[in-house]
Design a protein around this motif. Structure first.
Motif, short mmCIF file in Angstrom:
data_model
loop_
_atom_site.label_atom_id
_atom_site.label_comp_id
_atom_site.label_asym_id
_atom_site.label_seq_id
_atom_site.Cartn_x
_atom_site.Cartn_y
_atom_site.Cartn_z
N ARG A 161 0.82 -1.21 0.00
CA ARG A 161 0.00 0.00 0.00
C ARG A 161 0.86 1.27 0.00
O ARG A 161 0.71 2.14 0.86
CB ARG A 161 -0.97 0.00 1.18
N ALA A 181 -4.57 9.70 4.67
CA ALA A 181 -5.55 8.61 4.79
C ALA A 181 -4.88 7.32 5.26
O ALA A 181 -5.42 6.61 6.11
CB ALA A 181 -6.24 8.40 3.45
N GLU A 182 -3.70 7.03 4.72
CA GLU A 182 -3.00 5.80 5.10
C GLU A 182 -2.52 5.86 6.55
O GLU A 182 -2.61 4.89 7.29
CB GLU A 182 -1.82 5.55 4.16
N ASP A 213 -3.86 7.56 8.91
CA ASP A 213 -5.03 7.47 9.80
C ASP A 213 -5.40 6.01 10.06
O ASP A 213 -5.92 5.67 11.12
CB ASP A 213 -6.22 8.20 9.18
N ARG A 214 -5.15 5.15 9.06
CA ARG A 214 -5.48 3.73 9.21
C ARG A 214 -4.41 2.95 9.97
O ARG A 214 -4.69 2.03 10.71
CB ARG A 214 -5.69 3.09 7.83
N ASN A 215 -3.13 3.33 9.74
CA ASN A 215 -2.03 2.56 10.32
C ASN A 215 -0.93 3.51 10.80
O ASN A 215 -0.74 4.59 10.25
CB ASN A 215 -1.42 1.62 9.27
#
Length: 262
Positions: A116, A138-139, A141-143
């Motif tokens: 990713r 965005a990435e 925020d997820r990890n």
């Protein structure tokens, strides 16, 4: 002898890349992304080991105590292909912003997609930067990941006048993360656009993190000053070592500017 060992290393380096991609494919694509990180990290370590055994070039990275926990931006000096792989073993979950054309390469692009990474279209720099910032936010925020970005964008010769791009400033400002500068002079041992690999020890150093919240100009000045000062020190040390590598004109000129006797 340097030419023979360099040629041998280059052949083995690419053979190692291809063979490992083929060998690890079932595990890599079936495992979770976190477990699959073992593969690129193992490849990086094995490549550095081969460089030491075949070309006689050791790698020594210090300053790991300066790496924060959680998310941060790693900002290495960019001089060589070496600095694209040497720091992977120290980073828990690396995130790269890269040109989207790399994702179109068969097999290699699939490996990138698994992790990713952030592909961008370089056609318009302003649009590419906005897209990269949005996708990175965005990435993250997820990890809890660590963004690796090269402030100068492209490889530069050791000792060359710094040419830092504004992109790292925008990322620093909008992501609100600490930035860890990384100093080294790997280009002396693994030069850009050359097949020669010179013996010796590549020293690299993770510098103390620059905290978030600084003004853009202040951050840029601090990043350049701290990175370049550490690189100058490493350049002097390399030039004064018992078996110094060949110095490109940019390095010779920089040593003169520093008044360093070698």
């Amino acid at each position: 002898m340097v030419q023979i060992r360099s040629l041998a290393f280059n052949i083995v380096f690419y053979a190692n890349l291809i063979l490992q991609m083929l060998f690890w494919t079932p595990f890599y694509f079936l495992a979770s992304r976190q477990r699959a990180w073992f593969v690129p990290k193992f490849w990086a370590c094995s490549s550095l080991w081969l460089q030491e055994k075949i070309a006689g070039t050791k790698s020594e990275v210090t300053g790991q105590e300066n790496l924060p926990h959680g998310s941060y931006i790693l900002a290495p000096k960019h001089q060589s292909f070496w600095d694209t792989i040497a720091f992977l073993p120290y980073i828990p979950d690396a995130l790269y912003i890269l040109k989207r054309e790399l994702t179109w390469i068969p097999f290699f692009g699939w490996y990138i997609a698994k992790m990713r990474m952030i592909p961008v279209n370089r056609g318009s720099r302003s649009k590419a930067l906005k897209a990269a910032v949005a996708a990175t936010k965005a990435e993250l925020d997820r990890n809890s990941r660590q963004l690796i970005i090269y402030p100068e964008g492209t490889r530069r010769a050791p000792g060359a006048e710094p040419a830092y791009k504004w992109g790292i400033v925008e990322l620093y400002s909008q992501l609100n993360l600490p930035v860890v500068p990384v100093a080294h002079v790997a280009g002396l041992y693994w030069p850009r656009r050359k097949f020669l690999r010179h013996p010796g020890t590549i020293h690299a150093r993770f510098l103390p993190p620059i905290p978030p919240g600084l003004g853009k100009e202040e951050f840029m000045q601090r990043l350049i000053a701290e990175t370049e000062a550490a690189c100058d020190q490493l350049l002097i040390e390399a030039a004064r070592s018992k078996n110094p590598p060949p110095l490109p004109p940019t390095a010779v000129e920089r040593l003169k500017e520093l008044g360093a006797k070698v």
